[in-house]
Design an enzyme around this catalytic site. Structure first.
Site, short mmCIF file in Angstrom:
data_model
loop_
_atom_site.label_atom_id
_atom_site.label_comp_id
_atom_site.label_asym_id
_atom_site.label_seq_id
_atom_site.Cartn_x
_atom_site.Cartn_y
_atom_site.Cartn_z
N TRP A 1 -10.87 -5.32 -3.64
CA TRP A 1 -11.99 -5.39 -2.28
C TRP A 1 -11.68 -4.50 -1.06
CZ3 TRP A 1 -10.10 -9.18 -5.56
CH2 TRP A 1 -10.93 -9.93 -6.16
N GLY B 1 7.44 5.66 -7.05
CA GLY B 1 7.30 7.05 -6.49
C GLY B 1 7.14 6.86 -4.94
N ASP B 2 6.69 5.63 -4.45
CA ASP B 2 6.66 5.43 -3.06
C ASP B 2 8.13 5.34 -2.54
OD1 ASP B 2 4.00 5.32 -3.48
OD2 ASP B 2 3.89 3.17 -3.39
N ARG C 1 -6.14 9.10 -7.39
CA ARG C 1 -6.56 7.55 -7.84
C ARG C 1 -8.13 7.73 -7.94
NH1 ARG C 1 -1.93 7.67 -8.64
NH2 ARG C 1 -0.49 5.81 -7.66
N GLY D 1 9.06 10.51 -13.53
CA GLY D 1 9.76 9.17 -14.05
C GLY D 1 11.22 9.26 -14.44
N LYS E 1 7.93 14.68 -9.34
CA LYS E 1 8.44 13.33 -9.83
C LYS E 1 8.40 13.34 -11.29
CE LYS E 1 6.70 11.65 -6.22
NZ LYS E 1 5.92 10.94 -5.49
N GLY F 1 0.88 -1.30 -0.06
CA GLY F 1 -0.03 0.04 0.11
C GLY F 1 0.59 1.11 0.01
N THR G 1 1.35 4.28 1.29
CA THR G 1 2.26 4.82 2.47
C THR G 1 2.80 3.78 3.39
OG1 THR G 1 -0.19 4.45 3.60
CG2 THR G 1 0.65 6.77 2.81
P1 ADP Z 1 5.11 7.60 -9.58
O1 ADP Z 1 5.32 6.11 -9.38
O2 ADP Z 1 4.59 8.08 -8.40
O3 ADP Z 1 4.42 7.87 -10.89
P2 ADP Z 1 7.42 8.40 -11.05
O4 ADP Z 1 7.12 7.60 -12.26
O5 ADP Z 1 7.61 9.79 -11.60
O6 ADP Z 1 6.64 8.34 -9.97
O7 ADP Z 1 8.84 7.90 -10.44
C1 ADP Z 1 9.39 8.29 -9.39
C2 ADP Z 1 10.87 8.03 -9.48
O8 ADP Z 1 11.45 6.73 -9.88
C3 ADP Z 1 11.45 9.00 -10.38
O9 ADP Z 1 11.87 10.27 -9.68
C4 ADP Z 1 12.79 8.39 -10.98
O10 ADP Z 1 13.81 8.56 -9.94
C5 ADP Z 1 12.39 6.75 -10.76
N1 ADP Z 1 12.07 6.38 -12.09
C6 ADP Z 1 10.65 6.15 -12.47
N2 ADP Z 1 10.62 5.53 -13.88
C7 ADP Z 1 12.15 5.59 -14.08
C8 ADP Z 1 12.90 4.94 -15.25
N3 ADP Z 1 12.44 4.89 -16.19
N4 ADP Z 1 14.41 5.09 -15.34
C9 ADP Z 1 14.91 5.45 -14.04
N5 ADP Z 1 14.13 6.20 -13.01
C10 ADP Z 1 12.90 5.92 -12.70
#
Ligand code: ADP
Length: 308
Positions: free
Chosen positions: A102, A262-263, A167, A231, A229, A29, A31
């Site tokens: 659920w 992200g978590d 969400r 990705g 953030k 989960g 958090t």
């Molecule tokens: P969430 O999972 O909350 O959508 P993100 O997708 O922005 O968050 O990802 C959170 C962190 O995970 C990013 O800031 C980065 O450090 C890492 N991350 C996510 N996707 C990639 C990737 N394809 N390559 C490298 N690091 C990644």
């Protein structure tokens, strides 16, 4: 000198396929995942506590035991007579994961029903973490109880960290439901000193065109510190009045499973930030943690697989 990290929300039972006709039981989960990675990255003189509500059934007992085994405190967990935890099932079809939930009757929906209990737990903490999922499972009255306790914590000078984790399936349906969701997310942000949004979510739900739009959105709500953030494109930080900075992601040798990226970033980032690192160094650690996590299956990976 150590301190106390408190994470507030819902941990669920996770069932995933483990061969023909077999299901594997796990727990996860948002958090809780962040508490897990904060625990792994915090020095030993910091405690990490999880705040939720559980039932008194065997599954709730198993979950509590798992949380304690992870070195995460459970003394603040409320037990609801006759209650059960929320549950989700992951099904794989042609490599695509589908989630069935659920959770409508999960005990966690009652986590903020006792303001005194909540207040005691929050007063004992140095940093409090919650998310848009925490808010999404609560009734409007319970949202108000939780947010008023968090505003108190903020006024008392504690770090209050919030990941909007938007969400829609958790929130009321239709346009009125959507407006309520967006307003409640903004109320959550206003109660926080630090907000950690994902640009993808903000683009989809608030219509942001750029990361700068997301920074401006939360700064305009009066949030002091914002970490967006994005990705593989890394994170953008705006702390107080300091110039905006960017910290790149750590290149992933393989992207196996992005669950909990992200978590885990949040856990690694917050652990470093509250123990004295600069926001940029903390973000670099968060990114390294997230890269390890997305290189392995599952939301929770062993602390041994994480960067030091
Ligand atoms: P969430 O999972 O909350 O959508 P993100 O997708 O922005 O968050 O990802 C959170 C962190 O995970 C990013 O800031 C980065 O450090 C890492 N991350 C996510 N996707 C990639 C990737 N394809 N390559 C490298 N690091 C990644």
């Amino acid at each position: 000198m150590g301190g106390r990290f408190l994470s507030i929300g819902e941990c669920m039972v996770e069932l995933s396929q483990a061969g023909e006709g077999l299901l594997r039981k796990g727990f996860a989960g948002d958090t809780f995942n962040t508490a897990w990675y904060a625990r792994a990255c915090m020095p030993a003189d910091w405690s990490v506590e999880y705040f939720t509500a559980l039932g008194d059934d065997p599954l709730s007992n198993d979950m509590l035991a798992m949380i304690e085994n992870a070195g995460i405190g459970t003394k603040n967990v409320r037990r609801i007579e006759g209650g059960t935890p929320g549950l989700y099932l992951i099904t794989l079809k042609d490599g695509e994961r589908t989630f069935s939930y659920w959770r409508d009757t999960a005990a966690a929906k009652k986590l903020a029903d006792e303001a005194d209990h909540l207040r005691q737990a929050i007063e004992a903490a140095d940093i409090v973490y919650f998310s848009g999922i925490t808010l999404g499972i609560l009734s409007p009255d319970a949202v108000e109880t939780l947010l008023s306790e968090l505003r108190r914590a903020k006024a008392a000078g504690k770090v209050v960290a919030f990941d909007p984790n938007i969400r829609p399936r958790l929130w009321p349906k239709g346009e009125t439901g959507r407006q309520y969701m967006l307003k409640t997310i903004e109320d959550g942000a206003r109660a926080a000193t630090l907000v950690l949004p994902s640009f993808d979510d903000e683009k989809t739900h608030f219509g942001d065109a750029t990361v700068e739009d997301t920074l401006a959105h939360y700064k305009n709500l009066g949030v002091e510190n914002v970490v967006v953030k994005n990705g593989g494109d890394g994170v953008t930080l705006s702390f107080g009045n300091a110039p905006v900075t960017h910290v790149p992601a750590v290149k992933a040798p393989a992207v196996v499973d992005t669950t909990s990226a992200g978590d885990s970033f949040n856990g690694g980032f917050l652990a470093r930030l509250v123990t004295g690192a600069s926001p940029e160094l903390a973000a670099a650690h968060g990114a390294a943690v997230a890269t390890s996590v997305i290189g392995h299956h599952g939301a929770l990976i062993s602390p041994e697989l994480l960067p030091k």
